[in-house]
Design an enzyme around this catalytic site. Sequence first.
Site, short mmCIF file in Angstrom:
data_model
loop_
_atom_site.label_atom_id
_atom_site.label_comp_id
_atom_site.label_asym_id
_atom_site.label_seq_id
_atom_site.Cartn_x
_atom_site.Cartn_y
_atom_site.Cartn_z
CG ASN A 71 -1.81 0.87 1.44
OD1 ASN A 71 -1.58 1.82 0.66
ND2 ASN A 71 -2.38 1.63 2.38
CD1 TRP A 72 3.89 1.21 -2.92
CD2 TRP A 72 3.78 2.22 -4.61
NE1 TRP A 72 4.62 0.18 -2.90
CE2 TRP A 72 4.72 1.04 -4.68
CE3 TRP A 72 3.26 2.82 -5.57
CZ2 TRP A 72 5.51 0.31 -5.73
CZ3 TRP A 72 4.34 2.05 -6.80
CH2 TRP A 72 5.44 1.85 -6.63
CE LYS A 73 -0.64 3.62 4.69
NZ LYS A 73 -0.38 3.88 6.03
CG HIS A 89 -6.26 2.62 4.66
ND1 HIS A 89 -5.33 3.38 6.11
CD2 HIS A 89 -4.88 1.76 4.64
CE1 HIS A 89 -4.56 2.77 6.54
NE2 HIS A 89 -3.79 1.36 5.86
CD GLU A 96 -3.28 -2.22 7.08
OE1 GLU A 96 -2.89 -2.47 6.93
OE2 GLU A 96 -4.29 -0.83 7.39
N GLY A 115 2.20 2.46 10.75
CA GLY A 115 3.00 3.29 10.83
C GLY A 115 4.44 3.70 11.83
CB SER A 119 5.25 -1.41 12.66
OG SER A 119 4.68 -1.32 12.04
N GLY A 164 3.10 -1.02 4.60
CA GLY A 164 2.70 0.46 3.56
C GLY A 164 4.42 0.63 3.90
N GLY A 165 4.46 1.93 4.60
CA GLY A 165 6.13 1.83 4.48
C GLY A 165 7.71 1.13 4.01
P1 PGA Z 1 2.46 0.27 7.67
O1 PGA Z 1 1.16 0.44 6.97
O2 PGA Z 1 2.80 -0.83 7.24
O3 PGA Z 1 3.50 1.91 7.26
O4 PGA Z 1 2.54 0.18 9.22
C1 PGA Z 1 0.63 -0.45 6.80
C2 PGA Z 1 -0.96 0.09 6.42
O5 PGA Z 1 -1.96 1.18 6.83
O6 PGA Z 1 -1.79 -0.21 5.59
#
Ligand code: PGA
Length: 229
Positions: free
Chosen positions: A9-11, A106, A155, A161, A192, A213-214
């Site tokens: 998920n690149w947001k 999300h 999540e 994050g 995370s 995500g990150g």
């Molecule tokens: P994260 O984000 O891996 O940066 O914690 C996950 C997400 O929000 O889908």
Amino acid sequence: MKKLFIVANWKSHKTVIEGHSFLIAFFHKEMSKWLHEGGDFQKTIVLCPPFTLLASLKESLLESDHKNIKIFLGAQDISPFPAGSHTGEESSEQLSDLVDYVIVGHSERRNEFSESEQMLVQKVAQAKLGGLEPIFCVQGKENEVPKEVRIIAYEPIDAIGSGRVASLDDIESVAAFYKQKMDIHYVLYGGSVTAENVAQITALASIDGVLVGGASLDPHEFSQIVMRS
Ligand code: PGA
């Protein structure tokens, strides 16, 4: 062996050029090396870039000569309405040209854009009408999940994050809860996830993959997540 989903998920990250650099590094540097070493590639990789990158990434993936690595595309959101006068929204009809999956619900959208349970029901219905598979995010056992949903991503908000992954007991307990309660085929975990912790998470009995995500923004880190999961 269970089927695993590794979803990025690149947001709101990456320009078109950055998205292409990622793909080149991911294919040419990271994954091809692994395939040459005899890596077994059975996992379903889904990239969910911003809408602005979908069309050009789709084209690059079609042209890619790495036929044995199949990457699917997903959208990060979908309109709750069919095509029509809805400024700024992408309908399921438009998305189905480009993607196979869509993230729905999300926590960032629930919180920053006040998405209600009712709206999420409409989004899931639109996704299904367009033949897209919703990846429905829940933040705990209390969330309502539309009955057509087959893939859930657990999540917990504190884990997103923050570098603080949820405990393995908690992840297993929520995943098992939804699988017992509903006709859910796959439960992913997000929050995370890194190359360091992914193996422990995907080894859990009720977990079928991760939503990252990150750590999905860097091609080396993301390929390590794919390989170690
Ligand atoms: P994260 O984000 O891996 O940066 O914690 C996950 C997400 O929000 O889908």
